[in-house]
Each structure stands twice: as C-alpha cells, then as structure tokens.
Design an enzyme around this catalytic site. Structure first.
Site, short mmCIF file in Angstrom:
data_model
loop_
_atom_site.label_atom_id
_atom_site.label_comp_id
_atom_site.label_asym_id
_atom_site.label_seq_id
_atom_site.Cartn_x
_atom_site.Cartn_y
_atom_site.Cartn_z
N ASP A 1 -33.45 -26.79 -77.61
CA ASP A 1 -32.29 -27.63 -77.34
C ASP A 1 -32.50 -28.33 -76.01
O ASP A 1 -33.37 -27.92 -75.22
CB ASP A 1 -31.01 -26.78 -77.31
CG ASP A 1 -29.76 -27.58 -77.64
OD1 ASP A 1 -29.84 -28.83 -77.78
OD2 ASP A 1 -28.67 -26.97 -77.76
N ASP A 2 -31.72 -29.37 -75.77
CA ASP A 2 -31.86 -30.09 -74.51
C ASP A 2 -31.27 -29.29 -73.35
O ASP A 2 -31.81 -29.28 -72.26
CB ASP A 2 -31.22 -31.48 -74.60
CG ASP A 2 -29.76 -31.47 -75.01
OD1 ASP A 2 -29.23 -30.40 -75.40
OD2 ASP A 2 -29.13 -32.55 -74.98
N ASP B 1 -25.36 -24.85 -71.85
CA ASP B 1 -24.26 -25.09 -70.93
C ASP B 1 -23.45 -23.80 -70.76
O ASP B 1 -23.80 -22.96 -69.95
CB ASP B 1 -23.41 -26.24 -71.47
CG ASP B 1 -22.37 -26.75 -70.49
OD1 ASP B 1 -21.90 -25.97 -69.64
OD2 ASP B 1 -22.01 -27.94 -70.57
#
Length: 175
Positions: A109-110, A113
């Site tokens: 994933d980028d 969070d």
C-alpha cells in the site's frame, strides 16, 4: 491537527503538507523494493486499492513478480475516513499461492495511517508480508516494511492526487 472524519478543506490539510512528486515516489518505491528483496522471495504482490496500485506495480517490476492481485478496500472519500468496506477480496488462485494464510504473499500500500485498513487486510492474510511506502505512528506497528515515517497529522499529497500549480511564497501566507 485535522481529523479525517471532519471534512477538512485543502487549506486545513495543508497544515502539515507533505507533497510527493512522481520522481520522489518512484525513488521511495525502489528503496522499499531493496528492503523487500532481502525478505523474499514472494509468490505474488497484492495491492490494496487504490493507493497501493502504483507502488505494487513498481515493486512487482523490480522483484520480477508477474502475479499481481488486488484487495479492494474503501475507507476514504478523497478527504474523510469512514467505515471500511471490502469491495473485492483476493482471488482464490492467489490465496492458494499463500496457503490460505498469505505466507509468501506481499501486500503493498502507499500509506498506513490509522491502521484500520491494515488490520482488516491482516485478518484476511495473517502470514503475508505487509509493506508500505509511508507510515504514520498509529499504523506503523501493523507494517513489516516501510520507507518513510511521517507524523500522524501530516497529509501526504500523492502525485496522482495533485496538479502542478503556482504556490505563493511562505512569507505570503503559504503553509
């Protein structure tokens, strides 16, 4: 600090902006791949869509992997985080490569969070290796490999979400 459950404006999000260019993102993905190359080998790459599509493609190319799958999880509506929804799980064929638990599979994933998406994907594939390009403190413990840690209140402006535009000088009130 801006909470993603509110609806922050672009100016609110720019309180701690972290703009990432295409060149920088590509370099960061290659750096991630260097670390992953020491951990593998992997049978397949699984991108968490949509943010994980670009880094997964770069990582798969660099590792020489041809099997790329997606797990589609919706949690953001461009600027706010809501309830998670699995829109598409990984294919049965990819799941078999990981023995049903994800062993030998690489999830990309980028960004991690708050960790909500990461926890969900970990439940689906508990033995997979989870890698992100960027990590925030709340989600970082869920990730096996990442490149850059940013503060929790940082808003990353990814290159696919931005356009080139004039930015006023900081002395003129720019963040």
């Amino acid at each position: 600090m801006v909470e993603r459950n509110s609806e922050p404006s672009v100016q609110d999000r720019a309180g701690r902006p972290f703009p990432v260019s295409w060149d920088q993102f590509h370099r960061d993905c290659r750096a991630l791949t260097w670390r992953l190359n020491e951990v593998g080998p992997f049978h397949a790459v699984i991108a968490i869509t949509r943010g994980g599509l670009v880094p997964a493609a770069i990582v798969a190319r660099e590792l020489g992997l041809r099997v790329i799958d997606t797990v589609c999880v919706a949690s953001y509506d461009h600027d706010k985080q809501g309830d998670l929804k699995v829109l598409k799980g990984i294919s049965e064929q990819t799941a078999k490569l990981g023995g049903g638990t994800g062993k030998g599979l690489l999830i990309v994933d980028d960004l991690v969070d708050t960790g909500k998406t990461g926890r969900l994907v970990r439940e689906l594939l508990p033995d997979a290796h989870f890698a992100t390009v960027y990590a925030k403190p709340q989600g970082r413990p869920l990730v096996d490999t990442y490149i850059t840690e940013v503060s929790q209140d940082t808003w990353i402006f990814f290159p696919w979400d931005t356009a080139l535009s004039f930015q006023p000088p900081i002395r003129d009130g720019a963040a």
